[in-house]
Design an enzyme around this catalytic site. Sequence first.
Site, PDB file in Angstrom:
ATOM      1  N   PHE A 121       0.802  -1.227   0.000  1.00 39.68           N
ATOM      2  CA  PHE A 121       0.000   0.000   0.000  1.00 39.68           C
ATOM      3  C   PHE A 121       0.831   1.270   0.000  1.00 39.68           C
ATOM      4  CE2 PHE A 121      -2.601  -3.011   2.705  1.00 39.68           C
ATOM      5  CZ  PHE A 121      -3.312  -3.520   1.629  1.00 39.68           C
ATOM      6  N   ASN A 135      11.483   5.547   0.139  1.00 37.83           N
ATOM      7  CA  ASN A 135      12.861   5.410  -0.318  1.00 37.83           C
ATOM      8  C   ASN A 135      13.813   5.556   0.863  1.00 37.83           C
ATOM      9  OD1 ASN A 135      11.821   5.600  -3.040  1.00 37.83           O
ATOM     10  ND2 ASN A 135      11.769   7.803  -2.767  1.00 37.83           N
ATOM     11  N   HIS A 172      22.214  23.730   1.161  1.00 30.45           N
ATOM     12  CA  HIS A 172      22.465  23.210   2.510  1.00 30.45           C
ATOM     13  C   HIS A 172      23.004  24.249   3.468  1.00 30.45           C
ATOM     14  CE1 HIS A 172      26.547  22.559   0.792  1.00 30.45           C
ATOM     15  NE2 HIS A 172      26.956  22.765   2.032  1.00 30.45           N
ATOM     16  N   HIS A 175      31.459  22.519  11.180  1.00 31.98           N
ATOM     17  CA  HIS A 175      31.970  22.151   9.857  1.00 31.98           C
ATOM     18  C   HIS A 175      33.435  22.555   9.704  1.00 31.98           C
ATOM     19  CE1 HIS A 175      32.173  21.339   5.650  1.00 31.98           C
ATOM     20  NE2 HIS A 175      32.037  22.574   5.235  1.00 31.98           N
ATOM     21  N   HIS A 189      34.006  30.309   5.268  1.00 34.24           N
ATOM     22  CA  HIS A 189      33.936  29.194   6.230  1.00 34.24           C
ATOM     23  C   HIS A 189      34.754  29.510   7.480  1.00 34.24           C
ATOM     24  CE1 HIS A 189      32.584  27.038   2.600  1.00 34.24           C
ATOM     25  NE2 HIS A 189      32.072  26.138   3.414  1.00 34.24           N
TER      26      HIS A 189
END
Length: 257
Positions: free
Chosen positions: A62, A66, A77, A83, A207
């Site tokens: 039904f 995934n 993102h 990071h 960064h």
Amino acid sequence: MKDIASLEDLGQALLTGRIRVVDCTATLGPRTPLLKLPPEIADDTPPIEIHPISKYGDRGPFWAWNWLKVGEHSGTHFDAPHHWITGKDYPDGSTDTIAPQNFVAPANVIDCSAQAAADPDFLLTAEGVKAWEAEHGEIGEGEWVLMRTDWCKRNGDAALYLNADETGPHTPGPSADCIQYLMDKKVLGWGTDAGIAGGMTPPYPAHNLLHANNRYGLASLVNLSELPPKGAILIAAPLKIENGTGSPIRALVLVPA
Ligand code: MN
């Protein structure tokens, strides 16, 4: 009570379309362009995979669902302070420990699309930001600052998007003094580094400096051409990944219609 009234106004404005929700997210899938690191650095993020578990068939009559294989830093993102080595010690520097208040804030959109079209290595400087502020108003503490390059028009073609040659990638971004200027203003976050940022001082200044200041990065936003220079609200919330250094996001922007 005034605050509650204005939030009710916001609800009505959303329901009636006086405030529009702009999706600044690229579709996430196997064709998502992923950053290629220099060959002397071994670990690239692997390609995104989407694997069916079942699809209304024998294994699940039904339902369809995934499972995904996806790096934290894939597609549109969020970069958390952990990071980068400069932000590694902040106790609230991972995707699961950042205060949720920090995911929603006013957005300043600096249009550099003409410069980026003329020069893929275009760098926005502190002087450039100051000139923008003189025209559009000052950038405030705690606000997002986004550099519009219209690079998303290249999204369908990974080679064109990454725009790399034997000297590395060539994509627009900020100079180190631009990011330092924004850090002095205590902004909330900024889009990503230029392609040539590895050769700057410090390397990858967006960064390096953002995360050194416990601030955030956003990568591969799309549709910034639909945003006003000021007056929009950006919602950029990463998945609450345990000790996550970043996460794909659904970047939603509230814009006056
Ligand atoms: Mn990233």
